[in-house]
Design a protein around this motif. Structure first.
Motif, mmCIF file in Angstrom:
data_model
loop_
_atom_site.group_PDB
_atom_site.id
_atom_site.type_symbol
_atom_site.label_atom_id
_atom_site.label_comp_id
_atom_site.label_asym_id
_atom_site.label_seq_id
_atom_site.Cartn_x
_atom_site.Cartn_y
_atom_site.Cartn_z
ATOM 1 N N LYS A 1 0.851 -1.186 0.000
ATOM 2 C CA LYS A 1 0.000 0.000 0.000
ATOM 3 C C LYS A 1 0.883 1.230 0.000
ATOM 4 O O LYS A 1 2.008 1.194 0.500
ATOM 5 C CB LYS A 1 -0.902 0.015 1.233
ATOM 6 C CG LYS A 1 -1.942 -1.102 1.205
ATOM 7 C CD LYS A 1 -2.971 -0.899 2.246
ATOM 8 C CE LYS A 1 -4.087 -0.119 1.598
ATOM 9 N NZ LYS A 1 -5.218 0.090 2.468
ATOM 10 N N THR A 2 0.361 2.317 -0.537
ATOM 11 C CA THR A 2 1.069 3.585 -0.579
ATOM 12 C C THR A 2 0.308 4.602 0.267
ATOM 13 O O THR A 2 -0.916 4.705 0.162
ATOM 14 C CB THR A 2 1.191 4.097 -2.024
ATOM 15 O OG1 THR A 2 1.882 3.110 -2.796
ATOM 16 C CG2 THR A 2 1.964 5.400 -2.084
ATOM 17 N N TYR A 3 1.055 5.333 1.092
ATOM 18 C CA TYR A 3 0.478 6.334 1.981
ATOM 19 C C TYR A 3 1.158 7.674 1.741
ATOM 20 O O TYR A 3 2.361 7.727 1.496
ATOM 21 C CB TYR A 3 0.679 5.933 3.448
ATOM 22 C CG TYR A 3 0.076 4.607 3.804
ATOM 23 C CD1 TYR A 3 -1.259 4.512 4.162
ATOM 24 C CD2 TYR A 3 0.833 3.443 3.759
ATOM 25 C CE1 TYR A 3 -1.824 3.282 4.481
ATOM 26 C CE2 TYR A 3 0.280 2.218 4.077
ATOM 27 C CZ TYR A 3 -1.052 2.146 4.434
ATOM 28 O OH TYR A 3 -1.606 0.936 4.741
ATOM 29 N N LYS B 1 5.718 3.580 0.822
ATOM 30 C CA LYS B 1 5.209 2.317 0.297
ATOM 31 C C LYS B 1 5.538 1.234 1.307
ATOM 32 O O LYS B 1 6.702 1.040 1.651
ATOM 33 C CB LYS B 1 5.837 1.993 -1.058
ATOM 34 C CG LYS B 1 5.424 2.956 -2.138
ATOM 35 C CD LYS B 1 6.042 2.608 -3.460
ATOM 36 C CE LYS B 1 5.638 3.657 -4.495
ATOM 37 N NZ LYS B 1 6.221 3.388 -5.794
#
Length: 70
Positions: free
Chosen positions: A3-5, A41
């Motif tokens: 996931k990307t934050y 990531k």
């Protein structure tokens, strides 16, 4: 799961400290932080919510004014 934050961090050195703290967090397989794009990531296990709570806690220990947008 990868996931990307979005993040908010002031300098590249702080981002490196956050990346190291995240990589050492239980449940995290890998982490890459880009200071230039202000993105994190994370590849983690099954319980994403609990893992990210631990990630935020560990990042705040090394850089207390950082933000991670979950």
């Amino acid at each position: 799961m990868k996931k990307t934050y979005g993040i908010d961090v002031d300098c590249a050195n702080c981002a490196a400290k956050m990346e190291e703290a995240t990589a050492k967090t239980e449940g995290v397989a890998s982490c890459v932080i880009s200071f230039m794009t202000q993105k994190m990531k994370v590849e983690d296990g099954a319980d994403v919510d609990e893992t990210m709570k631990r990630v935020v806690k560990n990042c705040k220990k090394v850089e207390d004014d950082c933000e991670i947008y979950i």
